[in-house]
Design an enzyme around this catalytic site. Structure first.
Site, PDB file in Angstrom:
ATOM      1  CD  GLU A  56      18.074 -22.377  14.318  1.00  0.00           C
ATOM      2  OE1 GLU A  56      18.780 -23.023  13.527  1.00  0.00           O
ATOM      3  OE2 GLU A  56      18.475 -21.349  14.908  1.00  0.00           O
ATOM      4  CG  HIS A  64      19.750 -26.233  16.684  1.00  0.00           C
ATOM      5  ND1 HIS A  64      18.850 -25.213  16.469  1.00  0.00           N
ATOM      6  CD2 HIS A  64      20.923 -25.639  17.031  1.00  0.00           C
ATOM      7  CE1 HIS A  64      19.467 -24.048  16.673  1.00  0.00           C
ATOM      8  NE2 HIS A  64      20.723 -24.283  17.015  1.00  0.00           N
ATOM      9  CB  SER A 103      23.518 -13.905  20.975  1.00  0.00           C
ATOM     10  OG  SER A 103      22.290 -13.885  20.283  1.00  0.00           O
ATOM     11  N   GLY A 112      26.638 -19.883  16.480  1.00  0.00           N
ATOM     12  CA  GLY A 112      25.939 -19.799  15.194  1.00  0.00           C
ATOM     13  C   GLY A 112      26.579 -18.741  14.313  1.00  0.00           C
ATOM     14  N   GLY A 113      25.933 -17.593  14.223  1.00  0.00           N
ATOM     15  CA  GLY A 113      26.343 -16.515  13.318  1.00  0.00           C
ATOM     16  C   GLY A 113      27.834 -16.200  13.323  1.00  0.00           C
ATOM     17  CG  ASN A 127      24.551 -24.910  13.979  1.00  0.00           C
ATOM     18  OD1 ASN A 127      24.563 -25.275  12.792  1.00  0.00           O
ATOM     19  ND2 ASN A 127      23.437 -24.859  14.700  1.00  0.00           N
ATOM     20  CD1 TRP A 128      29.896 -23.045  10.523  1.00  0.00           C
ATOM     21  CD2 TRP A 128      30.368 -23.485   8.372  1.00  0.00           C
ATOM     22  NE1 TRP A 128      31.258 -23.017  10.386  1.00  0.00           N
ATOM     23  CE2 TRP A 128      31.574 -23.287   9.077  1.00  0.00           C
ATOM     24  CE3 TRP A 128      30.425 -23.785   7.012  1.00  0.00           C
ATOM     25  CZ2 TRP A 128      32.824 -23.368   8.459  1.00  0.00           C
ATOM     26  CZ3 TRP A 128      31.658 -23.871   6.393  1.00  0.00           C
ATOM     27  CH2 TRP A 128      32.853 -23.661   7.112  1.00  0.00           C
ATOM     28  CE  LYS A 129      22.084 -21.480  14.231  1.00  0.00           C
ATOM     29  NZ  LYS A 129      21.192 -20.631  15.009  1.00  0.00           N
ATOM     30  N   GLY A 137      20.287 -16.201  17.841  1.00  0.00           N
ATOM     31  CA  GLY A 137      20.150 -15.328  16.676  1.00  0.00           C
ATOM     32  C   GLY A 137      19.514 -13.980  16.993  1.00  0.00           C
ATOM     33  CD  GLU A 153      22.380 -23.753  20.707  1.00  0.00           C
ATOM     34  OE1 GLU A 153      23.420 -23.182  20.360  1.00  0.00           O
ATOM     35  OE2 GLU A 153      21.519 -24.159  19.899  1.00  0.00           O
TER      36      GLU A 153
HETATM   37  P1  13P Z   1      23.658 -17.722  17.206  1.00  0.00           P
HETATM   38  O1  13P Z   1      25.053 -17.821  17.749  1.00  0.00           O
HETATM   39  O2  13P Z   1      23.601 -17.201  15.805  1.00  0.00           O
HETATM   40  O3  13P Z   1      22.752 -17.002  18.166  1.00  0.00           O
HETATM   41  O4  13P Z   1      23.105 -19.224  17.103  1.00  0.00           O
HETATM   42  C1  13P Z   1      23.221 -20.060  18.201  1.00  0.00           C
HETATM   43  C2  13P Z   1      22.900 -21.430  17.796  1.00  0.00           C
HETATM   44  O5  13P Z   1      21.745 -21.760  17.544  1.00  0.00           O
HETATM   45  C3  13P Z   1      23.992 -22.399  17.646  1.00  0.00           C
HETATM   46  O6  13P Z   1      23.512 -23.681  17.460  1.00  0.00           O
END
Ligand code: 13P
Length: 253
Positions: A96, A94, A209, A230-231, A9-11, A169, A163
Site C-alpha cells: 500500500e 508494504h 486475506s 490485515g483485516g 497489521n492494523w493499517k 484485502g 504479500e
Molecule cells: P488482509 O489480511 O486484510 O488481506 O491484509 C493483508 C495485509 O496487507 C497485511 O499487511
C-alpha cells in the site's frame, strides 16, 4: 529452528481509545500462547498507549512505517529514533505504501537500513501485482524487490513478508501450495545471493486475506513461518485463533 511469527497489521484503523480497548481485550489470551512471536502493529498515534498496556507482556509492538532520517525538517514524518522508544519492529515497504505513496525500492532499502541502525527489526514486504502475476513475472519482481537487501540486514533479524497484491484485502487468498512455492523461491533466491545459512534462518511470512479459517493451510507448509494479517487482526477472536493454531501446528513434537 525458525520461531513462527504472527503479526497484525492494523493499517489505518482504530482511534487511540479503540486501539487501547483492543489491546486490553487481546493481551491476556495472547500471553497464554507460547511458541509464536506475537506482534501487533497499531497506528503511530496509539503506540505509546499500547506500550503502556503491554508492560510485562510477551506481545511485541510494531509500527507500520518510518522515515529514514533521524530528525529534522520533514514535516509529518516519524523517525526511527522516535519509534525505537516505543516498539521493537516496523513494517517496511508494504504494497500500500509502494502503490499509494510511490515508495521506490531505493527508498524502502534506506528505511530498512535506518530501522536496523536503531535496533528496530524490519518486517520487509514484497509481492507482485495481479498484472505481474498474470504475466508470469512473479519471480522477476520478487528478485528485483530483494536485490538491495543486504546480508547484514538478514543477520540482524529482518523478517520478510510475501504479500501478493491480488490477495490483499480481497478475500481471495493464495492457496497454501502457491504461497509455499513462491516463498520457497524467495528462500532459494536468498541462498544464491547470501548463502544457505541466511536463507534457512530468515523468517518468511505469508500475507493476504489470512483468516482463522485458512491459517492452517498456510502454516502447515514447510517454507511458511507465519503470517502478516490485515483485516482479521482487528477481530480479537479471529486473531487469537490464528495465533493459537500457529502455535499448535508449528510445535515440534
Ligand atoms: P488482509 O489480511 O486484510 O488481506 O491484509 C493483508 C495485509 O496487507 C497485511 O499487511
Amino acid at each position: 529452528m525458525r520461531i513462527p511469527m504472527i503479526a497484525g497489521n492494523w493499517k489505518m484503523n482504530t482511534t487511540v481509545a479503540e486501539a487501547a480497548a483492543l489491546v486490553k481485550e487481546m493481551r491476556p489470551e495472547l500471553d497464554r500462547i507460547d511458541n509464536v512471536d506475537k506482534v501487533i502493529c497499531p497506528p503511530f498515534v496509539s503506540l505509546a498507549a499500547a506500550k503502556e498496556l503491554l508492560k510485562g507482556s510477551s506481545v511485541k509492538l510494531g509500527a507500520q512505517n518510518l522515515y529514514f532520517e533521524e530528525k529534522g525538517a520533514y514535516t509529518g514524518e516519524i523517525s526511527p529514533l522516535m519509534l525505537a522508544e516505543l516498539c521493537q519492529l516496523v513494517i517496511i515497504g508494504h504494497s500500500e505504501r509502494r502503490q499509494y505513496f510511490h515508495e521506490t525500492a531505493e527508498l524502502v532499502d534506506k528505511k530498512v537500513q535506518a530501522a536496523l541502525k536503531v535496533g528496530l527489526k524490519p518486517i520487509l514486504c514484497v509481492g507482485e501485482t495481479p498484472r505481474e502475476n498474470e504475466a508470469g513475472k512473479t519471480e522477476e519482481v520478487l528478485s528485483r524487490q530483494l536485490s538491495l537487501t543486504s546480508k547484514q540486514a538478514y543477520h540482524t533479524g529482518l523478517v520478510l513478508a510475501y504479500e501478493p497484491i491480488w490477495a490483499i484485502g480481497t478475500g481471495k487468498a493464495a492457496t497454501g501450495e502457491q504461497a509455499n512455492q513462491t516463498i520457497g523461491f524467495i528462500r532459494r533466491h536468498i541462498a544464491k545471493q547470501h548463502g544457505q545459512e541466511i536463507a534457512q534462518s530468515v523468517r518468511i511470512l505469508y500475507g493476504g486475506s489470512v483468516t482463522a479459517d485458512n491459517i492452517a493451510e498456510f502454516i502447515k507448509q514447510p517454507e511458511i513461518d507465519g503470517a502478516l494479517v490485515g483485516g482479521a487482526s482487528l477481530k480479537t477472536s479471529q486473531f487469537l485463533s490464528i495465533v493459537k493454531q500457529t502455535s499448535e501446528i508449528k510445535r515440534v513434537k
